[in-house]
Design an enzyme around this catalytic site. Structure first.
Site, short mmCIF file in Angstrom:
data_model
loop_
_atom_site.label_atom_id
_atom_site.label_comp_id
_atom_site.label_asym_id
_atom_site.label_seq_id
_atom_site.Cartn_x
_atom_site.Cartn_y
_atom_site.Cartn_z
N TYR A 142 0.79 -1.26 0.09
CA TYR A 142 -0.02 -0.07 0.08
C TYR A 142 0.82 1.28 0.13
O TYR A 142 0.48 2.16 -0.57
CB TYR A 142 -0.94 0.09 1.14
CG TYR A 142 -2.21 -0.61 1.13
CD1 TYR A 142 -2.16 -2.03 0.59
CD2 TYR A 142 -3.38 0.02 1.05
CE1 TYR A 142 -3.62 -2.65 0.56
CE2 TYR A 142 -4.69 -0.67 1.01
CZ TYR A 142 -4.68 -2.06 0.77
OH TYR A 142 -5.92 -2.64 0.51
N LYS A 193 3.02 -15.33 1.82
CA LYS A 193 3.66 -16.10 0.76
C LYS A 193 4.97 -16.13 0.70
O LYS A 193 5.57 -15.69 -0.26
CB LYS A 193 2.89 -15.24 -0.42
CG LYS A 193 1.20 -15.55 -0.77
CD LYS A 193 1.14 -16.92 -1.33
CE LYS A 193 1.38 -17.20 -2.79
NZ LYS A 193 1.07 -18.36 -3.16
N ASP A 226 -2.81 -17.91 0.30
CA ASP A 226 -3.79 -18.62 -0.54
C ASP A 226 -4.63 -19.66 -0.26
O ASP A 226 -5.73 -19.86 0.02
CB ASP A 226 -3.15 -18.97 -2.04
CG ASP A 226 -1.90 -19.74 -1.79
OD1 ASP A 226 -1.43 -19.95 -0.84
OD2 ASP A 226 -1.61 -20.23 -3.03
N ASP A 250 -6.58 -6.90 3.61
CA ASP A 250 -7.62 -6.43 3.02
C ASP A 250 -8.45 -7.42 2.27
O ASP A 250 -9.76 -7.43 2.21
CB ASP A 250 -7.23 -5.41 1.82
CG ASP A 250 -8.26 -4.78 1.02
OD1 ASP A 250 -8.99 -4.43 1.66
OD2 ASP A 250 -8.19 -4.85 -0.11
N ASP A 254 -12.24 -9.30 3.71
CA ASP A 254 -13.64 -8.99 2.91
C ASP A 254 -13.97 -10.77 2.73
O ASP A 254 -15.47 -10.88 2.76
CB ASP A 254 -13.40 -8.55 1.54
CG ASP A 254 -13.97 -7.28 1.36
OD1 ASP A 254 -13.67 -6.47 2.37
OD2 ASP A 254 -13.66 -6.59 0.08
#
Ligand code: IPM
Ligand code: MG
Length: 370
Positions: A142, A193, A226, A250, A254
């Protein structure tokens, strides 16, 4: 009477409608509890671009720095699609997070029993769900530099975002996660990751070291982000606290929000470090849902994420634990009574708008405050 200063930034879209329901609760606390909340309201996002020429003004930033807590609605909408990138509505939110140094974003995903049927997953998978996502909020891709689009000539361009983390940034969010876990079911899952990203390798290393040296009593496991996303929809109740970086946080939050029945249900708290002398932390509270321009202005938005964000504010910024508990219990009570906004509507329930939902919760809250 103690004075408690709040800066209200309703923003765009459904932000102002949702914030109006929090105003009612603030008034109640001042009347019934002598809470001494003093509020100021300022523009942010697209509304601030239109009126003040920037998505958050320096004056608003100064107020945000000096108040006890900020309540934030939502920003953005198609109206501002064409504004320069540096001035887009979201830049106001990101400046608030960065300049207030709000590195720890707490996103609790709780599935109220009454809402288990509103989730897109089967009831037995989500009923009783209670997970907390700790999202790192001031670093990573970000904010990393360079962040640019370079013209390479010949019709080619190169877009660059930079994912970058330093040790201290990972240490402090890891500590926040372990501390939170100790007050819950004592279990942290760290997601990155490391199979592809150097920041993931460092993240894994630092979280493991902080765990070994400072929190060996907490159970820790690591998951590739993932796979973590997959587990969140396959068997979400296995998680207690999830700690992850800004971008994965983020996305994963959601996903977690939808487990609870609706994006309109998920609150969040963004906290800074405690001040060395006063012990106070800078803080901003915001619903995870966005500005939802498609339903803005119709009075149908679900105000619960905004109201639950205010409950987090009572808990974390003002140690008003009894009041926070009472407000959360009021939300659960109203849901159980079958009062629903459109996003969480089920057969047999009664469908209400934003203000009616807010009034119902305020009435239940008033009863609990006595
Ligand atoms: C969130 C939002 C923001 C983010 C946007 C509005 C910039 O999606 O708080 O999750 O990406 O952090
Ligand atoms: Mg988001």
């Amino acid at each position: 009477m103690a004075t408690r200063s709040l800066l209200l930034l309703p923003g765009d879209g459904i932000g102002p409608e949702a914030m109006a329901e929090v105003d009612k609760l603030i008034a109640l606390l001042n009347e019934r509890r002598g809470a001494g909340f003093e509020t100021r309201t300022r523009l942010v996002g697209g509304a601030a671009i239109d009126a003040e020429g920037a998505p958050v003004s320096d004056e608003t930033m100064a107020l945000a720095m000096s108040c006890d807590a900020v309540l934030f609605g939502a920003v953005g909408g198609p109206k501002w699609d064409g504004v320069p990138y540096e001035l887009r509505p979201e830049a106001g939110l990101l400046r608030l997070r960065k300049d207030l140094a709000l590195f720890a974003n707490l996103r609790p995903a709780i599935c109220y029993p009454a809402l288990a049927d509103a989730s897109s997953l089967k009831r037995h998978l989500v009923e009783g769900l209670d997970i907390l996502i700790l999202r790192e909020l001031t670093g990573g891709v970000y904010f990393g530099e360079p962040k640019e689009i370079v013209d390479l000539g010949g019709g080619q361009k190169r877009g660059v975002d930079t994912q970058v983390y330093e040790t201290y940034e990972i240490e402090r969010i890891a500590r926040a996660a372990f501390e939170a876990a100790r007050t819950r079911r004592n279990r942290v899952t760290s997601m990155e990751k490391r199979n592809v990203m150097k920041t993931g390798v460092l993240w894994n290393e630092v979280v493991s070291r902080v765990h070994r040296d400072e929190y060996p009593d907490v159970a820790l496991d690591h998951m590739l982000a993932d796979a973590g996303g997959m587990k969140l929809v396959q068997a979400p109740k296995q998680f207690d606290v999830i700690v992850t970086d800004n971008l994965f946080g983020d996305m994963l939050s959601d996903i977690a929000a939808m487990l609870t029945g609706s994006l309109g249900m998920l609150p969040s708290a963004s906290l800074g470090s405690p001040d060395e002398t006063t012990g106070k932390r800078r803080a901003m509270y915001e619903p995870v849902h966005g500005s939802a321009p498609d339903i803005a202005g119709q009075g149908i938005a679900n105000p619960i994420a905004m109201i639950a964000s205010f409950a987090m504010c009572l808990r974390y910024s003002f140690a008003m634990v009894a009041e926070a508990d009472a407000l959360e219990a009021s939300i659960a009570h109203v849901l159980e009574s079958g009062t629903r906004t459109g996003d969480i509507m089920v057969e047999g329930a009664s469908k209400v708008g934003t203000a009616e939902m807010g009034d119902a919760i305020a009435a239940a809250f008033a009863e609990r405050l006595g």
